[in-house]
Design an enzyme around this catalytic site. Structure first.
Site, PDB file in Angstrom:
ATOM      1  N   CYS A  69      -2.005 -36.129 -27.659  1.00 38.64           N
ATOM      2  CA  CYS A  69      -1.082 -36.734 -26.846  1.00 38.64           C
ATOM      3  C   CYS A  69      -1.664 -36.804 -25.582  1.00 38.64           C
ATOM      4  O   CYS A  69      -1.575 -38.054 -25.267  1.00 38.64           O
ATOM      5  CB  CYS A  69       0.250 -36.025 -27.183  1.00 38.64           C
TER       6      CYS A  69
ATOM      7  N   HIS B 134       4.382 -32.745 -24.455  1.00 38.57           N
ATOM      8  CA  HIS B 134       4.291 -34.016 -24.187  1.00 38.57           C
ATOM      9  C   HIS B 134       3.719 -35.440 -23.177  1.00 38.57           C
ATOM     10  O   HIS B 134       4.923 -35.434 -22.679  1.00 38.57           O
ATOM     11  CB  HIS B 134       5.197 -34.379 -25.449  1.00 38.57           C
TER      12      HIS B 134
ATOM     13  N   ASP C  35       4.428 -44.740 -27.138  1.00 34.75           N
ATOM     14  CA  ASP C  35       3.796 -43.040 -27.684  1.00 34.75           C
ATOM     15  C   ASP C  35       2.703 -43.345 -29.033  1.00 34.75           C
ATOM     16  O   ASP C  35       2.819 -43.419 -29.987  1.00 34.75           O
ATOM     17  CB  ASP C  35       4.536 -42.277 -27.980  1.00 34.75           C
TER      18      ASP C  35
END
Length: 290
Positions: free
Chosen positions: A68, A107, A122
């Site tokens: 991420c 995250h 995302d």
């Protein structure tokens, strides 16, 4: 860093002169189908750097993927370059085996504002909980996508993302008659607030997740890529392919255990990844990614 070089990397040939939702969605879908979610660096003696130029070189020039803090950091640069209003957000991922969210932010994700509407973007969650389209930040509204039905719930300024999973037909090729149908369930994914973050706030997290002995990313080697109709994933030596909504609101799951000599070929053919160093697959954590 060159935006046109990035577009070549993700095979994007559309327009990008107007920072609207359609362009964002198109670029985003090209990204998640070209750039794997992967932590292979940890398992071939490399360090994951929280540095934009290093991330660009790794993903764009070396045809690698990332986790991420690489995928979404790079996407933030892409979208800002194109004129989008982008903010970094931090979230805590839900761990079903513990029925709890992470204690600390683990995250990185993005908020993008278009025409006074806010969207979650995302491109770095991977696996079967990867969204395929930007999600409007509205609480309590189902937002169906090919992977399943996603929705946000907001309570006292905290936002929760969850996904309704389809039933699954699992074809286990090692047993000729093995199959099972999994009941449709609602799975929590992560929680977050809309507090803007600076990339420096993720530096400790970036170091911890690749060094802590109990980190999911230390105990599992992961590589997943979204396809036009599902996902493919390599976790340890287990290769899984999922076709979404294969029939009757059911996903088709096919699993195969790879031999050591198949690893390099599979990474190249299924994920377009060629590693510079020896890769040692691992899967010693009991935590599930599906």
């Amino acid at each position: 860093m060159d935006i046109k070089e990035y577009f070549t990397r993700i095979s994007y040939q559309g327009s990008y002169d107007k920072p609207d939702l359609a362009t964002l969605t198109d670029i985003f879908q090209h990204h998640i189908r070209a750039v794997p979610f992967e932590n292979l660096s940890i398992h071939c003696g490399e360090r994951i750097e929280l540095d934009l130029e290093a991330t660009y070189n790794k993903i764009v020039r070396k045809n690698r993927g990332g986790w991420c803090m690489e995928n979404n950091y790079l996407l933030s640069w892409v979208l800002k370059t194109l004129g989008y209003n982008v903010a970094l957000l931090g979230s805590k991922v839900y761990v079903p085996e513990y029925d709890a969210y992470a204690d600390e932010i683990d995250h990185l994700l993005l908020k993008v504002v278009i025409d006074n509407k806010s969207y979650l973007v995302d491109g770095g969650f991977g696996m079967a909980y990867q969204i395929w389209q930007p999600m409007e930040l509205i609480s309590g509204t189902d937002q169906p996508q090919p992977p399943g039905v996603f929705r946000f719930l907001e309570e006292s300024g905290v936002w929760y993302l969850e996904k309704v999973k389809r039933k699954q037909w699992v074809n286990n090729q090692s047993t000729s008659t093995s199959h099972n149908i999994e009941k449709e369930v609602c799975r929590r994914v992560y929680l977050f607030t809309l507090q803007p973050r600076d990339i420096e706030e993720f530096r400790a997290c970036n170091a911890h997740l690749q060094t802590a002995p109990d980190s999911l990313f230390v105990t599992k080697s992961i590589c997943s890529l979204q396809t036009t109709n599902g996902i493919r994933a390599l976790v340890g030596c287990k290769f899984t392919e999922i076709k979404y909504n294969y029939r009757d609101n059911m996903d088709l799951v096919e699993i195969r255990i790879l031999a050591d000599e198949e690893m390099e070929k599979t990474l190249k053919e299924k994920f377009n990844i060629t590693l510079d160093k020896k890769f040692v697959p691992i899967n010693t954590s009991r935590l599930s990614l599906f």
